[in-house]
Each structure stands twice: as structure tokens, then as C-alpha cells.
Write an enzyme that holds these catalytic residues in place. Structure first.
Site, PDB file in Angstrom:
ATOM      1  CE1 TYR A  32       1.095  -0.316   4.407  1.00 59.83           C
ATOM      2  CE2 TYR A  32       0.035   1.828   4.400  1.00 59.83           C
ATOM      3  CZ  TYR A  32       0.852   0.896   5.008  1.00 59.83           C
ATOM      4  OH  TYR A  32       1.429   1.196   6.213  1.00 59.83           O
ATOM      5  NE  ARG A  51       6.711   4.611   0.498  1.00 60.15           N
ATOM      6  CZ  ARG A  51       6.386   5.419   1.504  1.00 60.15           C
ATOM      7  NH1 ARG A  51       7.299   5.755   2.397  1.00 60.15           N
ATOM      8  NH2 ARG A  51       5.173   5.895   1.620  1.00 60.15           N
ATOM      9  NE  ARG A  99      -5.883 -25.375  -5.477  1.00 59.31           N
ATOM     10  CZ  ARG A  99      -4.986 -25.873  -4.651  1.00 59.31           C
ATOM     11  NH1 ARG A  99      -5.286 -26.123  -3.395  1.00 59.31           N
ATOM     12  NH2 ARG A  99      -3.768 -26.134  -5.086  1.00 59.31           N
ATOM     13  CG  HIS A 102       0.661 -20.628   2.396  1.00 55.19           C
ATOM     14  ND1 HIS A 102      -0.382 -21.430   2.799  1.00 55.19           N
ATOM     15  CD2 HIS A 102       1.032 -19.928   3.494  1.00 55.19           C
ATOM     16  CE1 HIS A 102      -0.628 -21.230   4.090  1.00 55.19           C
ATOM     17  NE2 HIS A 102       0.219 -20.316   4.534  1.00 55.19           N
ATOM     18  CE  LYS A 147       3.138   3.382   3.282  1.00 53.72           C
ATOM     19  NZ  LYS A 147       3.264   3.374   4.727  1.00 53.72           N
ATOM     20  CD  GLU A 179      10.180   2.077  10.387  1.00 51.36           C
ATOM     21  OE1 GLU A 179       9.951   3.061   9.662  1.00 51.36           O
ATOM     22  OE2 GLU A 179      10.033   0.903   9.994  1.00 51.36           O
ATOM     23  CG  LEU A 203       8.177   2.739   4.675  1.00 51.63           C
ATOM     24  CD1 LEU A 203       7.843   1.480   3.888  1.00 51.63           C
ATOM     25  CD2 LEU A 203       6.914   3.515   4.988  1.00 51.63           C
TER      26      LEU A 203
HETATM   27  N1  PDD Z   1       2.810   4.994   7.477  1.00 57.25           N
HETATM   28  N2  PDD Z   1       7.578   3.889   8.879  1.00 57.25           N
HETATM   29  C1  PDD Z   1       6.458   3.157   8.910  1.00 57.25           C
HETATM   30  C2  PDD Z   1       6.494   1.790   9.499  1.00 57.25           C
HETATM   31  C3  PDD Z   1       5.254   3.687   8.379  1.00 57.25           C
HETATM   32  O1  PDD Z   1       4.148   2.941   8.389  1.00 57.25           O
HETATM   33  C4  PDD Z   1       5.238   5.006   7.848  1.00 57.25           C
HETATM   34  C5  PDD Z   1       4.013   5.634   7.271  1.00 57.25           C
HETATM   35  C6  PDD Z   1       6.446   5.737   7.853  1.00 57.25           C
HETATM   36  C7  PDD Z   1       6.537   7.135   7.274  1.00 57.25           C
HETATM   37  O2  PDD Z   1       6.519   7.128   5.858  1.00 57.25           O
HETATM   38  P1  PDD Z   1       5.930   8.371   5.033  1.00 57.25           P
HETATM   39  O3  PDD Z   1       6.681   9.570   5.466  1.00 57.25           O
HETATM   40  O4  PDD Z   1       6.199   8.024   3.602  1.00 57.25           O
HETATM   41  O5  PDD Z   1       4.471   8.469   5.366  1.00 57.25           O
HETATM   42  C8  PDD Z   1       7.591   5.146   8.364  1.00 57.25           C
HETATM   43  C9  PDD Z   1       1.592   5.444   6.848  1.00 57.25           C
HETATM   44  C10 PDD Z   1       1.293   6.887   6.998  1.00 57.25           C
HETATM   45  C11 PDD Z   1       0.470   4.532   7.288  1.00 57.25           C
HETATM   46  O6  PDD Z   1       0.739   3.347   7.436  1.00 57.25           O
HETATM   47  O7  PDD Z   1      -0.675   4.984   7.428  1.00 57.25           O
END
Ligand code: PDD
Length: 287
Positions: A32, A51, A99, A102, A147, A179, A203
């Protein structure tokens, strides 16, 4: 009523439905993006599409659309929804299979879904109060640069943070701060801005990259370096960045004050630069 996009069609969000055999539903087999929209302009769209492509490659799903098609789709989605400022969510799953197995199904079309919600402005004044955070062991997998929609560890850790009356969990892995559960991490240490380097552990945040660009362009000393847990505790400032929270100053970590318990001086400077960048985007003078 908000308008969504599902597999080639725009429709009311309430009517958007996918099969229970979708691999996103059964396996969390998808990826996503979240893209902020300011004054109906998609924030750093090329960065988000890059990304998106990396995430798709990482899980071996073919990109269902070209960048031009993504761009057209998302601009139309924003146009069909209310609010000058929005947050676009898009997801691509491996699709619906006959079906549950995995192994990848053969000849399955990815499911493409996108929606957009009005985004309340993140006011600098609200951020002035700062947020509290806790540290937690990072219980995620080893490819956090993808992501993926498979967010159960993130969901559990964020909820633990909320249960502790804080806003976010800062994740610790092998003695290093990595993070947040849904945000990137910056600290200010001896006046320098420090953030962990990109890699499989975190991320590559779009907001993170912009903060680094703004630091470079404005002579703010910064480095991309691992942050031992001890440095996190000693930091003069801690910030968490994301598309939805922008740059959030952490004033309490595990119930201890960070600095004097107020957002720090460098945060004040950076949030101004960030707001200026957003204003330029609103005027159509930045991407
Ligand atoms: N999440 N690290 C993680 C694990 C994240 O899920 C996100 C953002 C970030 C920041 O990335 P960015 O600056 O590109 O939003 C870092 C989004 C907002 C979410 O899952 O809703």
C-alpha cells in the site's frame, strides 16, 4: 459520500467490495501507499510511485498500471472527493484466487483499490504540545522497507503505545532505535540531526527524505547513522515523521522528559521549513 476506485471503476466507497478469496484478505498478500494531498495536489507523487514500485517488486506483484496511469487515476480520485486537503490510500493485492494456497496463483490479476479521505490540517499549534512515546522491541519481519499491508505487528505495537497513554511506539532492534510503529525517527544529538540509514530494517519514508532535503538545503548539520538506544535516551530532541503526522516532536519518552519537555529549537526551525514547502506546493511551485 466519498468516492473510491476499485479495479478500473470509480464508485461510492460503501459499494466497493472485494471477494473473500482475495489474497489481501486471506494472507495480507499486498502492498500500500498513503499520499498526502494539499490544495488538491498530490505530495511528492513521483517519490510515492517509486516506493510503490519497489514494494511491488519486493513481493513479486507486477505493477498493474504505468506511472502515467497511476497519476491520472489518483488525480481523478482527488477531483471526485471533497476537501482541498486529503489523504489518499491505495493498495494492490495479488488478487483473487479460486482456492486458498500459499503459493502464488497462476494468471491472477492484482486487485487495485484506492480511496481518499479529507485530511484535517495538522496544525503547528497542536504539535507545539508535543507527544509522548514509549520504546518497544521491534517484533516485525526483516523486510520492513516493503510497505506491506500485513501490519499486525505495527497494529499491536501502536495499540500498546495507546494503552500506555502515548502516541507512538519507537521500535528497538538489537539495541538500536529503528523507527516508529508507523513513522520514521529523527533525534537531535549534540546539535546534529540524526536518522537511521535506509535499509531493510525500516520504511524509506517520503517525509523523512524531505526533512533531510530541507536540512541539506538550509545548512542544518545532519547524518544518517544508527541510533543506539542510549543515544535515543540522551537526545536533546526526538521527532517522528510520517505523511499523516508530518513532523511530530516527542517531549516524553517512557515517562522521562526529552530536553526540557517542550518541542525543541531545531524542530521549530524544521517545521517552519516544512510548512513553507507545503505552501509552495499549494501554490504549485513545488512537487
Ligand atoms: N505509514 N515507517 C512506517 C512503518 C510507516 O508505516 C510510515 C508511514 C512511515 C513514514 O513514511 P511516510 O513519510 O512516507 O508516510 C515510516 C503510513 C502513513 C500509514 O501506514 O498509514
Amino acid at each position: 459520500m466519498s468516492t473510491a476506485y476499485l479495479n478500473g471503476t470509480f464508485l461510492p466507497l460503501e459499494q466497493a467490495q472485494v471477494s473473500v478469496m482475495d489474497r489481501g484478505f486471506l494472507f495480507g498478500d499486498g502492498i500500500y501507499e498513503v499520499i498526502p494531498v494539499y490544495n488538491r495536489k498530490l505530495f511528492r507523487l513521483p517519490h510515492h510511485l517509486k516506493r510503490l514500485k519497489n514494494s511491488l517488486d519486493g513481493v513479486r506483484i507486477g505493477n498493474p498500471l504505468t506511472d502515467a496511469e497511476w497519476s491520472e487515476l489518483l488525480i481523478e480520485l482527488v477531483g471526485r472527493n471533497a476537501g482541498d486537503d486529503q489523504a489518499v490510500y491505495l493498495q494492490v493485492t495479488r488478487g483473487v484466487a479460486a482456492r486458498r494456497d500459499h503459493a502464488f496463483p497462476v494468471d491472477t490479476r492484482p486487485t487495485v483499490f484506492a480511496m481518499s479521505t479529507p485530511a484535517p490540517a495538522v496544525s503547528t499549534r497542536a504539535s507545539e504540545a508535543g507527544v509522548k512515546a514509549i520504546t518497544l522491541p521491534d517484533i516485525r519481519w526483516q523486510q520492513c522497507d516493503i510497505k506491506a499491508i500485513t501490519l499486525l505487528p505495527n497494529v499491536l505495537m501502536r495499540q500498546q503505545a495507546i494503552d500506555a497513554a502515548t502516541a507512538e511506539a519507537i521500535l528497538i532492534k538489537n539495541g538500536y532505535a529503528i523507527e516508529g510503529a508507523a513513522s520514521n525517527l529523527f533525534i537531535v544529538l549534540n546539535g546534529d540531526l540524526v536518522t537511521p540509514p535506509n535499509g531493510p530494517a525500516l520504511l524509506p519514508g517520503i517525509t523523512r527524505d524531505l526533512v533531510l532535503e530541507l536540512a541539506a538545503a538550509n545548512g542544518i548539520p545532519f547524518r544518517e547513522a544508527d541510533i543506539p538506544e542510549l543515544e535515543l535516551e540522551q537526545a536533546e530532541e526526538i521527532w517522528l515523521t510520517s505523511s499523516t503526522r508530518e513532523i511530530s516532536p516527542v517531549t516524553h519518552l517512557n515517562d522521562r522528559l526529552i530536553g526540557n519537555g517542550q518541542p525543541g529549537a531545531l524542530w521549530r526551525r524544521m517545521i517552519r521549513l516544512y510548512q513553507d514547502y507545503k505552501e509552495a506546493l499549494r501554490r504549485g511551485e513545488a512537487s
